[in-house]
Design a protein around this motif. Structure first.
Motif, PDB file in Angstrom:
ATOM      1  N   ILE A 278       0.855  -1.183   0.000  1.00 49.14           N
ATOM      2  CA  ILE A 278       0.000   0.000   0.000  1.00 49.14           C
ATOM      3  C   ILE A 278       0.895   1.238   0.000  1.00 49.14           C
ATOM      4  CG2 ILE A 278      -1.865  -1.177   1.229  1.00 49.14           C
ATOM      5  CD1 ILE A 278      -1.123   0.315   3.717  1.00 49.14           C
ATOM      6  N   LYS A 279       0.303   2.390  -0.237  1.00 48.92           N
ATOM      7  CA  LYS A 279       1.079   3.620  -0.345  1.00 48.92           C
ATOM      8  C   LYS A 279       1.712   3.992   0.996  1.00 48.92           C
ATOM      9  CE  LYS A 279      -1.881   5.573  -3.980  1.00 48.92           C
ATOM     10  NZ  LYS A 279      -2.835   6.651  -4.331  1.00 48.92           N
ATOM     11  N   PRO A 280       2.931   4.528   0.956  1.00 48.57           N
ATOM     12  CA  PRO A 280       3.543   5.011   2.202  1.00 48.57           C
ATOM     13  C   PRO A 280       2.793   6.229   2.724  1.00 48.57           C
ATOM     14  CG  PRO A 280       4.866   5.670   0.310  1.00 48.57           C
ATOM     15  CD  PRO A 280       3.787   4.762  -0.216  1.00 48.57           C
ATOM     16  N   GLY A 281       2.988   6.529   4.011  1.00 48.33           N
ATOM     17  CA  GLY A 281       2.215   7.597   4.631  1.00 48.33           C
ATOM     18  C   GLY A 281       3.067   8.702   5.227  1.00 48.33           C
ATOM     19  N   ILE A 282       2.453   9.864   5.387  1.00 54.13           N
ATOM     20  CA  ILE A 282       3.095  10.955   6.127  1.00 54.13           C
ATOM     21  C   ILE A 282       3.273  10.542   7.581  1.00 54.13           C
ATOM     22  CG2 ILE A 282       2.878  13.340   6.896  1.00 54.13           C
ATOM     23  CD1 ILE A 282       1.259  13.944   4.437  1.00 54.13           C
ATOM     24  N   THR A 283       2.275   9.860   8.099  1.00 47.06           N
ATOM     25  CA  THR A 283       2.329   9.358   9.461  1.00 47.06           C
ATOM     26  C   THR A 283       1.885   7.897   9.456  1.00 47.06           C
ATOM     27  OG1 THR A 283       1.608   9.741  11.737  1.00 47.06           O
ATOM     28  CG2 THR A 283      -0.037  10.060  10.014  1.00 47.06           C
ATOM     29  N   GLY A 284       2.041   7.248  10.593  1.00 52.16           N
ATOM     30  CA  GLY A 284       1.661   5.844  10.711  1.00 52.16           C
ATOM     31  C   GLY A 284       1.905   5.369  12.130  1.00 52.16           C
ATOM     32  N   LEU A 285       1.801   4.072  12.328  1.00 56.45           N
ATOM     33  CA  LEU A 285       2.043   3.531  13.662  1.00 56.45           C
ATOM     34  C   LEU A 285       3.455   3.833  14.131  1.00 56.45           C
ATOM     35  CD1 LEU A 285       0.278   0.042  13.457  1.00 56.45           C
ATOM     36  CD2 LEU A 285      -0.441   2.033  14.781  1.00 56.45           C
ATOM     37  N   TRP A 286       4.428   3.823  13.218  1.00 51.70           N
ATOM     38  CA  TRP A 286       5.812   4.139  13.571  1.00 51.70           C
ATOM     39  C   TRP A 286       5.937   5.568  14.074  1.00 51.70           C
ATOM     40  CZ3 TRP A 286       7.356   8.145  10.405  1.00 51.70           C
ATOM     41  CH2 TRP A 286       6.595   8.335   9.246  1.00 51.70           C
ATOM     42  N   GLN A 287       5.121   6.486  13.546  1.00 54.12           N
ATOM     43  CA  GLN A 287       5.201   7.899  13.899  1.00 54.12           C
ATOM     44  C   GLN A 287       4.680   8.137  15.307  1.00 54.12           C
ATOM     45  OE1 GLN A 287       6.514  10.284  12.107  1.00 54.12           O
ATOM     46  NE2 GLN A 287       5.506  12.240  12.413  1.00 54.12           N
ATOM     47  N   VAL A 288       3.673   7.381  15.718  1.00 53.28           N
ATOM     48  CA  VAL A 288       3.041   7.618  17.025  1.00 53.28           C
ATOM     49  C   VAL A 288       3.514   6.632  18.077  1.00 53.28           C
ATOM     50  CG1 VAL A 288       1.006   8.632  15.953  1.00 53.28           C
ATOM     51  CG2 VAL A 288       1.028   6.180  16.431  1.00 53.28           C
ATOM     52  N   SER A 289       4.513   5.810  17.734  1.00 53.06           N
ATOM     53  CA  SER A 289       4.970   4.772  18.671  1.00 53.06           C
ATOM     54  C   SER A 289       6.439   4.910  19.044  1.00 53.06           C
ATOM     55  CB  SER A 289       4.732   3.384  18.072  1.00 53.06           C
ATOM     56  OG  SER A 289       3.377   3.181  17.743  1.00 53.06           O
ATOM     57  N   GLY A 290       7.038   6.060  18.763  1.00 53.82           N
ATOM     58  CA  GLY A 290       8.424   6.241  19.174  1.00 53.82           C
ATOM     59  C   GLY A 290       9.351   6.770  18.108  1.00 53.82           C
ATOM     60  N   ARG A 291       8.974   6.627  16.825  1.00 58.58           N
ATOM     61  CA  ARG A 291       9.745   7.163  15.707  1.00 58.58           C
ATOM     62  C   ARG A 291      11.191   6.685  15.770  1.00 58.58           C
ATOM     63  NH1 ARG A 291       8.227  13.431  15.342  1.00 58.58           N
ATOM     64  NH2 ARG A 291       9.332  13.233  13.361  1.00 58.58           N
ATOM     65  N   SER A 292      12.144   7.596  15.934  1.00 55.01           N
ATOM     66  CA  SER A 292      13.556   7.243  15.877  1.00 55.01           C
ATOM     67  C   SER A 292      14.005   6.388  17.059  1.00 55.01           C
ATOM     68  CB  SER A 292      14.411   8.524  15.814  1.00 55.01           C
ATOM     69  OG  SER A 292      14.125   9.248  14.634  1.00 55.01           O
ATOM     70  N   ASP A 293      13.207   6.333  18.124  1.00 54.60           N
ATOM     71  CA  ASP A 293      13.554   5.496  19.263  1.00 54.60           C
ATOM     72  C   ASP A 293      13.271   4.018  18.997  1.00 54.60           C
ATOM     73  OD1 ASP A 293      14.399   7.674  20.697  1.00 54.60           O
ATOM     74  OD2 ASP A 293      12.480   7.968  21.719  1.00 54.60           O
ATOM     75  N   LEU A 294      12.569   3.708  17.915  1.00 54.84           N
ATOM     76  CA  LEU A 294      12.242   2.325  17.590  1.00 54.84           C
ATOM     77  C   LEU A 294      13.441   1.631  16.951  1.00 54.84           C
ATOM     78  CD1 LEU A 294       8.718   2.836  15.969  1.00 54.84           C
ATOM     79  CD2 LEU A 294       9.183   1.976  18.257  1.00 54.84           C
ATOM     80  N   SER A 295      13.543   0.339  17.203  1.00 50.68           N
ATOM     81  CA  SER A 295      14.550  -0.458  16.497  1.00 50.68           C
ATOM     82  C   SER A 295      14.043  -0.748  15.086  1.00 50.68           C
ATOM     83  CB  SER A 295      14.803  -1.771  17.244  1.00 50.68           C
ATOM     84  OG  SER A 295      13.650  -2.611  17.163  1.00 50.68           O
ATOM     85  N   TRP A 296      14.934  -1.246  14.245  1.00 47.71           N
ATOM     86  CA  TRP A 296      14.547  -1.592  12.878  1.00 47.71           C
ATOM     87  C   TRP A 296      13.439  -2.632  12.882  1.00 47.71           C
ATOM     88  CZ3 TRP A 296      14.397  -0.407   7.971  1.00 47.71           C
ATOM     89  CH2 TRP A 296      14.211  -1.403   7.015  1.00 47.71           C
ATOM     90  N   ASP A 297      13.596  -3.682  13.696  1.00 47.36           N
ATOM     91  CA  ASP A 297      12.595  -4.748  13.737  1.00 47.36           C
ATOM     92  C   ASP A 297      11.252  -4.224  14.228  1.00 47.36           C
ATOM     93  OD1 ASP A 297      14.379  -6.612  12.782  1.00 47.36           O
ATOM     94  OD2 ASP A 297      14.973  -7.312  14.768  1.00 47.36           O
ATOM     95  N   GLU A 298      11.279  -3.326  15.219  1.00 47.77           N
ATOM     96  CA  GLU A 298      10.023  -2.766  15.728  1.00 47.77           C
ATOM     97  C   GLU A 298       9.344  -1.913  14.663  1.00 47.77           C
ATOM     98  OE1 GLU A 298      10.996  -2.319  20.508  1.00 47.77           O
ATOM     99  OE2 GLU A 298      11.614  -0.767  19.102  1.00 47.77           O
ATOM    100  N   SER A 299      10.123  -1.125  13.946  1.00 47.65           N
ATOM    101  CA  SER A 299       9.563  -0.277  12.895  1.00 47.65           C
ATOM    102  C   SER A 299       8.938  -1.117  11.791  1.00 47.65           C
ATOM    103  CB  SER A 299      10.655   0.623  12.314  1.00 47.65           C
ATOM    104  OG  SER A 299      10.159   1.408  11.260  1.00 47.65           O
ATOM    105  N   VAL A 300       9.655  -2.159  11.363  1.00 59.30           N
ATOM    106  CA  VAL A 300       9.129  -3.041  10.323  1.00 59.30           C
ATOM    107  C   VAL A 300       7.880  -3.758  10.808  1.00 59.30           C
ATOM    108  CG1 VAL A 300       9.589  -5.139   8.996  1.00 59.30           C
ATOM    109  CG2 VAL A 300      11.334  -3.355   9.165  1.00 59.30           C
ATOM    110  N   GLY A 301       7.905  -4.225  12.060  1.00 58.24           N
ATOM    111  CA  GLY A 301       6.748  -4.931  12.603  1.00 58.24           C
ATOM    112  C   GLY A 301       5.503  -4.060  12.629  1.00 58.24           C
TER     113      GLY A 301
END
Length: 520
Positions: free
Chosen positions: A465-488
């Motif tokens: 699906i199309k990428p977003g301006i925001t998403g779960l990654w944006q409201v769940s920690g952003r740069s504090d997330l690990s790669w696996d967490e961001s992908v998940g």
């Protein structure tokens, strides 16, 4: 040996609802037996009291909002727009708001919008309120046409949207209050987790990471083959391992647990769940069956009954059709409105960027969109013009994980750029990408071509699906997330998104922009 274990050994287990002897047994006399209906324990009564108190608060709020909105709408219409109609039929001043309000409230009740099973759930509760409101006004429209009553048109144009927003705001406010109470251990379910060690640890770990879900684990009961340790330790917290699979009801009573979470059942006992539910009658409010269906969420799961056989139905994700058309319509509406409302701010930001450092106002970069298509994403420039050339020299100081490069104190970021990044203002021009169809307002993080070239087989699903301006990654920690967490988070969104969840993510994004976390 814990006190709970001593209690279990010293006290016989009285299972509610089981036939009990009322006289001493004799070999030559038939033993009279009686059925004792299960009675609620103090733990269960406490659970029911706080649920009732919370539902009462919701009901009072609903009644006040519904009557206020319908009455004010009618009074405003008749006094300002149709005084002649009021003079000809004075009863309309009471009839229209009374019929509208009662119908609305009845449908809210029939849709179980205040049911205990959705308390504090968020999207599910909001969906029920929205659906019941739409149905109520549909019924009202039909009734007013059939009986040729006047006054419904303004109710539809004003009371419906204003009332719906007010109801949702009321539910949101009470949910925030409830979550605040749960931080202090109030209005929360005391849970006992039952099953094999690995499954029990998985459930407890998930509940720890979702600490506002409404469950507080007070103990664990491991299956016999895992019952070789006195405790279960997850996330640095130790939970007593008490009782056995056959003494769950007794353990729940001793621990004052009102919820039993069955993480897994004994392999050799197909009737275990049924027998356990009987034992828990009068002891617990609910028995929750945990499923390790990875990343499968609400909209795709439903329960289907086939001749006494309960089946959990999991819908296979689709990536085209009516829901996606609706998502695109929502994108156009939100992006157009955002550009219109931000039009006074955007030139000011452009001037600040131009004044702070040399270079263009906008930064354009190739990103990968849906189905692997390449598009040029536009942002406000937050770094110096030599940022890409300096990247290689900074790789040794990379604080990101996986394929991402992140630095909390990146020397390439300008003074104005730090403020833009902190409050996500650098991403505002992406609404143009949404408007032209390259992106969505909500979706996975837009990846770089280099990242995509290193994806494995499962990560490619982010491009469905199309990428977003925001998403779960944006409201769940952003740069504090690990790669696996961001992908998940991205994969979970791709398979389980819904319009209501998109609206909730947009709302949470607005809050994150005001109180930024993990943005650098």
């Amino acid at each position: 040996m814990t006190a709970v274990d001593d209690s279990l050994r010293s006290t016989s287990i009285a299972l509610p609802g089981i036939f009990s002897p009322v006289a001493a047994p004799r070999s030559d006399v038939a033993v009279p037996r009686t059925v004792v209906t299960p009675r609620s324990t103090p733990t269960l009564e406490r659970r029911r009291r706080w649920e009732k108190m919370y539902r009462t608060r919701l009901a009072i709020t609903d009644v006040v909002i519904v009557f206020a909105v319908t009455a004010l709408t009618t009074v405003g219409q008749l006094q300002l727009l149709a005084p002649d109609l009021l003079a000809a039929d004075p009863a309309i001043l009471a009839r229209v708001p009374l019929v509208s309000a009662l119908t609305w409230l009845i449908v809210l009740g029939l849709f179980h919008t205040r049911s205990a099973d959705i308390i504090g759930s968020g999207s599910t509760e909001y969906k029920r309120v929205a659906h019941s409101t739409g149905l109520a006004f549909g019924i009202l429209a039909i009734a007013f046409v059939l009986f040729q009553w006047q006054g419904i048109r303004v109710q539809l144009l004003f009371a419906l949207p204003v009332g719906l927003v007010a109801l949702l705001a009321g539910r949101w406010a009470w949910r925030k209050w409830l979550l605040g109470q749960r931080r202090f251990g109030n209005y929360i379910s005391r849970a006992l987790v039952v099953g094999h060690r690995e499954d029990v640890e998985y459930v407890i770990d998930t509940l720890q990471r979702n600490h506002l879900a409404g469950y507080m684990v007070v103990g664990a009961t491991l299956e016999d083959d895992d019952n070789d340790a006195a405790a279960v330790t997850v996330g640095g917290i130790t939970y007593d391992n008490v009782g056995t699979a056959n003494t769950v009801a007794k353990v729940a009573n001793v621990l004052s647990a009102d919820t039993i979470i069955v993480a897994s059942k004994p392999d050799n006992d197909p009737d275990y769940i049924k027998q356990l539910s009987w034992q828990l009658e009068g002891t617990a409010a609910e028995m929750v069956l945990s499923s390790r269906l990875a990343d499968v969420a609400g909209p795709r799961i439903s329960l289907r009954q086939v001749e006494g056989l309960p089946l959990i139905r999991v819908a296979i994700p689709t990536f085209a059709g009516g829901q996606h058309v609706l998502k695109r319509a929502l994108d156009i509406l939100v992006a157009g409105f955002a550009i219109l409302m931000l039009s006074p701010l955007l030139p000011l930001l452009a001037i600040l960027i131009k004044t702070d450092s040399r270079g263009p106002v906008f930064f354009r970069q190739e990103r990968i969109g849906r189905d692997g298509t390449i598009f040029r994403m536009v942002k406000f420039r937050s770094m110096g013009t030599d940022a890409e050339a300096r990247l290689a020299d900074l790789q040794a100081e990379n604080q990101g994980s996986g394929l991402l490069f992140k630095m909390k104190s990146d020397p390439r970021v300008t003074r104005v750029g730090r403020v833009l990044r902190k409050y996500s203002l650098d991403e505002l021009p992406q609404f143009w990408n949404v408007l032209v169809g390259d992106m969505s307002v909500v979706g996975p993080r837009p990846p770089l071509p280099k990242e995509v070239s290193e994806y494995d087989g499962t990560v490619f699903r982010r491009l469905y699906i199309k990428p977003g301006i925001t998403g779960l990654w944006q409201v769940s920690g952003r740069s504090d997330l690990s790669w696996d967490e961001s992908v998940g988070l991205d994969l979970r969104y791709v398979e389980n998104w819904s319009v209501m969840n998109d609206l909730m993510i947009m709302w949470r994004t607005a809050k994150v922009m005001i109180q930024p976390s993990g943005a650098y």
